[in-house]
Write a protein that holds these residues in place. Structure first.
Motif, PDB file in Angstrom:
ATOM      1  N   ASN A 390       0.807  -1.234   0.000  1.00 18.29           N
ATOM      2  CA  ASN A 390       0.000   0.000   0.000  1.00 18.29           C
ATOM      3  C   ASN A 390       0.833   1.274   0.000  1.00 18.29           C
ATOM      4  O   ASN A 390       0.340   2.347   0.352  1.00 18.29           O
ATOM      5  N   ARG A 391       2.127   1.173  -0.390  1.00  9.26           N
ATOM      6  CA  ARG A 391       2.932   2.378  -0.418  1.00  9.26           C
ATOM      7  C   ARG A 391       4.109   2.204  -1.368  1.00  9.26           C
ATOM      8  O   ARG A 391       4.681   1.114  -1.464  1.00  9.26           O
ATOM      9  N   THR A 392       4.464   3.265  -2.087  1.00  9.69           N
ATOM     10  CA  THR A 392       5.637   3.263  -2.959  1.00  9.69           C
ATOM     11  C   THR A 392       6.490   4.484  -2.660  1.00  9.69           C
ATOM     12  O   THR A 392       6.016   5.479  -2.104  1.00  9.69           O
ATOM     13  N   LEU A 393       7.753   4.398  -3.058  1.00  8.05           N
ATOM     14  CA  LEU A 393       8.689   5.484  -2.820  1.00  8.05           C
ATOM     15  C   LEU A 393       9.768   5.397  -3.890  1.00  8.05           C
ATOM     16  O   LEU A 393      10.217   4.303  -4.260  1.00  8.05           O
ATOM     17  N   SER A 394      10.199   6.543  -4.407  1.00 11.49           N
ATOM     18  CA  SER A 394      11.254   6.580  -5.421  1.00 11.49           C
ATOM     19  C   SER A 394      12.351   7.540  -4.989  1.00 11.49           C
ATOM     20  O   SER A 394      12.078   8.635  -4.493  1.00 11.49           O
ATOM     21  N   VAL A 395      13.612   7.103  -5.179  1.00 13.30           N
ATOM     22  CA  VAL A 395      14.768   7.930  -4.856  1.00 13.30           C
ATOM     23  C   VAL A 395      15.490   8.269  -6.158  1.00 13.30           C
ATOM     24  O   VAL A 395      15.823   7.372  -6.931  1.00 13.30           O
ATOM     25  N   TYR A 396      15.720   9.549  -6.381  1.00 16.91           N
ATOM     26  CA  TYR A 396      16.337  10.019  -7.616  1.00 16.91           C
ATOM     27  C   TYR A 396      17.711  10.609  -7.332  1.00 16.91           C
ATOM     28  O   TYR A 396      17.922  11.257  -6.303  1.00 16.91           O
ATOM     29  N   TYR A 397      18.611  10.390  -8.269  1.00 17.80           N
ATOM     30  CA  TYR A 397      19.847  11.160  -8.291  1.00 17.80           C
ATOM     31  C   TYR A 397      19.823  12.035  -9.539  1.00 17.80           C
ATOM     32  O   TYR A 397      19.625  11.562 -10.645  1.00 17.80           O
ATOM     33  N   ASN A 398      19.991  13.338  -9.339  1.00 14.87           N
ATOM     34  CA  ASN A 398      20.086  14.289 -10.444  1.00 14.87           C
ATOM     35  C   ASN A 398      18.778  14.411 -11.229  1.00 14.87           C
ATOM     36  O   ASN A 398      18.793  14.521 -12.446  1.00 14.87           O
ATOM     37  N   LYS A 399      17.660  14.417 -10.532  1.00 13.95           N
ATOM     38  CA  LYS A 399      16.389  14.635 -11.210  1.00 13.95           C
ATOM     39  C   LYS A 399      16.217  16.117 -11.524  1.00 13.95           C
ATOM     40  O   LYS A 399      16.483  16.979 -10.684  1.00 13.95           O
ATOM     41  N   CYS A 400      15.775  16.391 -12.742  1.00 13.28           N
ATOM     42  CA  CYS A 400      15.559  17.773 -13.160  1.00 13.28           C
ATOM     43  C   CYS A 400      14.069  18.116 -13.071  1.00 13.28           C
ATOM     44  O   CYS A 400      13.224  17.377 -13.602  1.00 13.28           O
ATOM     45  N   PHE A 401      13.759  19.209 -12.403  1.00 14.35           N
ATOM     46  CA  PHE A 401      12.391  19.687 -12.272  1.00 14.35           C
ATOM     47  C   PHE A 401      12.206  20.861 -13.232  1.00 14.35           C
ATOM     48  O   PHE A 401      12.794  21.934 -13.044  1.00 14.35           O
ATOM     49  N   GLY A 402      11.428  20.618 -14.277  1.00 16.39           N
ATOM     50  CA  GLY A 402      11.301  21.590 -15.349  1.00 16.39           C
ATOM     51  C   GLY A 402      10.554  22.847 -14.943  1.00 16.39           C
ATOM     52  O   GLY A 402       9.521  22.792 -14.262  1.00 16.39           O
ATOM     53  N   GLY A 403      11.068  24.006 -15.393  1.00 16.31           N
ATOM     54  CA  GLY A 403      10.427  25.272 -15.095  1.00 16.31           C
ATOM     55  C   GLY A 403       9.056  25.392 -15.744  1.00 16.31           C
ATOM     56  O   GLY A 403       8.856  25.011 -16.901  1.00 16.31           O
ATOM     57  N   GLY A 404       8.086  25.892 -14.974  1.00 16.03           N
ATOM     58  CA  GLY A 404       6.726  26.042 -15.471  1.00 16.03           C
ATOM     59  C   GLY A 404       5.879  24.799 -15.325  1.00 16.03           C
ATOM     60  O   GLY A 404       4.660  24.849 -15.514  1.00 16.03           O
ATOM     61  N   GLN A 405       6.497  23.692 -14.969  1.00 13.29           N
ATOM     62  CA  GLN A 405       5.751  22.439 -14.789  1.00 13.29           C
ATOM     63  C   GLN A 405       5.962  21.922 -13.371  1.00 13.29           C
ATOM     64  O   GLN A 405       5.120  22.099 -12.500  1.00 13.29           O
ATOM     65  N   GLN A 406       7.118  21.286 -13.147  1.00 16.52           N
ATOM     66  CA  GLN A 406       7.414  20.785 -11.801  1.00 16.52           C
ATOM     67  C   GLN A 406       7.986  21.874 -10.905  1.00 16.52           C
ATOM     68  O   GLN A 406       8.032  21.718  -9.691  1.00 16.52           O
ATOM     69  N   SER A 407       8.444  22.945 -11.525  1.00 13.12           N
ATOM     70  CA  SER A 407       8.944  24.101 -10.788  1.00 13.12           C
ATOM     71  C   SER A 407       8.124  25.321 -11.193  1.00 13.12           C
ATOM     72  O   SER A 407       7.698  25.444 -12.338  1.00 13.12           O
TER      73      SER A 407
END
Length: 514
Positions: A390-407
């Motif tokens: 009943n739960r998930t988790l993800s660990v990222y190295y160097n994930k980019c958060f795009g401007g105007g969308q995730q940022s």
């Protein structure tokens, strides 16, 4: 090439030991021609800058390790972390890389063209071999596992039918009597005075009064041999490992000065070659023939101590280029020895290791990711997925958060990002700190300011943390936006080094416990 020179640190001569991220003045004793100056800048283009005449600026930046400059050996050390801690970080990263999940494969030999990506694959293989041979693979070094093989190498008993002198035959088989009867050409005359002439077998085979007796007879002989499919497999593995060290030696000879730690790598490669050559000189290996097919179903390779570890490592080693990892990781670990980047990688694996412990299991998947960083450059990273009921988790190295969308504004790419049910927590590794007059270390102000930027700009972000090197067990510092004492939402910093992980453990347990 040897060039007489002196190195100065703020006017003081330096002998042998330099520091990372420190500027030094190099003065050559003889006048340099324009051609000499250009050759120096070509040879040491990554570390050397011209000032005037025979004087240059020298900086090894983030490199830590052994090197040779103009024929003289030097050690580049770090003031922020001890040599032992740096070795511990390298060993931990290597062990984690070795345990990452990978895709299905066919364990057959591959050959590579010489291009940048495939060179990184072979560098990865060389790195894995060095770590397993001298440090650890499945609880011991490959050297130690070989001792078990050498103590009791696999063997078999071959039953041969041979023709032996009659006096050496010890056991008579049906084919022994049959051979005597069917091959009279093996019979030889014997003197009448010989006791053999009175035997029943000689008496029945006389010609003109001359007694004959068989000179040879057929018998079965059991011979012990080490020439088994399993041992042929071991010899094949050793030969391929030796070939890899030859590739590395050739690479180092071609790339004269662009690799910071070339001379240290050369010595390590020679050490690997010498060890493999010694293993190939084991007496039972000498008469082993060439392997024609891999005995994949062999219980010896799959179960017998020593053989099992070598075979499992070999299968893993064949996957040197199959990991969905950024290629610059392995170049950093092997070639550049960039301590700041190594600290980043180590912090990433420390975060994933602590999550594994509280989630009681390794990641279920690993993926390569891409994105555009804050400078508009295409970058690569990886993602590790964890799953629990009943739960998930993800660990990222160097994930980019795009401007105007995730940022909300521009692109941002924290070093480490954890997605927990759609809520983000970021960790940025900084191999630097501020130190108070009393000697207390803390994250630098500009790094904390950057964390506030991440916290405000990246959507759905709850907490952001600076990780900085400090061996003192300081409790995490945290500034909650809600004014609470919990790590609910806000910006913090964690002291983290190989002998100080308590603060990170505390934060990970509070944020991600199941």
């Amino acid at each position: 090439m040897f060039r007489a020179h002196s190195i100065y640190d703020r006017g003081t001569p330096v002998n042998g030991v330099l520091r990372e991220w420190n500027d030094y003045i190099v003065e050559f004793e003889t006048t340099l021609s324009e051609a000499d100056r250009q050759q120096l800048l070509d040879d040491y283009r990554k570390v050397l800058k011209p000032l005037r005449g025979n004087v240059f600026l020298l900086s090894f930046r983030n490199f830590v390790g052994h090197t040779i400059f103009c024929g003289q050996p030097y050690t580049v050390s770090s003031d922020k972390m001890s040599k032992e801690d740096i070795h511990d970080m390298n060993r931990f990263i290597s062990s984690r890389i070795a345990l990452l999940p990978y895709y299905d494969h066919n364990p057959v030999r591959s050959y590579w063209a010489e291009n940048a990506e495939e060179e990184a694959y072979r560098l990865h293989q060389w790195h894995l071999l060095r770590e397993a041979l001298f440090r650890e693979w499945e609880g011991a070094t490959l050297q130690d596992w070989w001792k078990l093989i050498d103590h009791d190498p696999h063997h078999r008993i071959d039953n041969e039918v041979v023709s032996s002198p009659i006096w050496s035959v010890r056991t008579v088989y049906p084919e022994t009597l049959e051979g005597i009867a069917k091959h009279p050409e093996t019979w030889v005359p014997i003197p009448k005075s010989s006791g053999l002439s009175l035997t029943a077998i000689a008496g029945r085979h006389t010609m003109q009064g001359q007694a004959y007796f068989p000179a040879t007879a057929i018998e079965r002989i059991n011979r012990l041999t080490f020439d088994t499919a399993e041992n042929r497999m071991m010899k094949l593995i050793l030969d391929q490992f030796v070939e890899l060290t030859e590739w590395m030696a050739d690479r180092l000879s071609r790339d004269k000065h662009s690799i910071y730690g070339k001379f240290e790598i050369r010595d390590e490669n020679k050490k690997i070659q010498d060890e493999l050559t010694e293993l190939l000189m084991s007496g039972w290996v000498q008469d082993i023939a060439e392997l024609h097919s891999i005995p994949r179903a062999s219980t010896v390779l799959l179960r017998k101590a020593g053989y099992r570890q070598w075979y499992s490592f070999y299968q893993h080693w064949l996957l040197g280029g199959k990991f969905p990892m950024p290629e610059d990781w392995i170049r950093t670990l092997v070639d550049t020895r960039d301590i700041a980047k190594i600290y980043e990688y180590w912090c990433f694996f420390m975060v994933t290791d602590k999550i594994e412990r509280i989630w009681r299991g390794p990641p279920s998947a690993i993926l390569r990711i891409e994105g555009w960083d804050e400078s508009g450059r295409l970058t690569q990273g990886i993602r590790l997925d964890f799953a629990a009921p009943n739960r998930t988790l993800s660990v990222y190295y160097n994930k980019c958060f795009g401007g105007g969308q995730q940022s909300y504004s521009q692109n941002y790419s924290p070093d480490i990002s954890v997605d927990s049910e759609g809520r983000w927590h970021h960790f940025d590794a900084k191999f630097k700190f501020e130190e108070s007059p009393s000697g207390v270390k803390a994250a630098k102000k500009e790094d904390i300011d950057k964390m506030h930027t991440y916290r405000d700009a990246i959507r759905n972000t709850e907490t952001v943390w600076v990780l900085y090197p400090d061996s003192e067990p300081m409790p995490p510092r945290f500034h909650s936006v809600n004014g609470s004492h919990n790590y609910d939402a806000g910006v913090g910093s964690i002291a983290l080094s190989p002998n100080n992980g308590e603060g990170l453990t505390r934060v990970i347990e509070e944020l991600f416990s199941i």
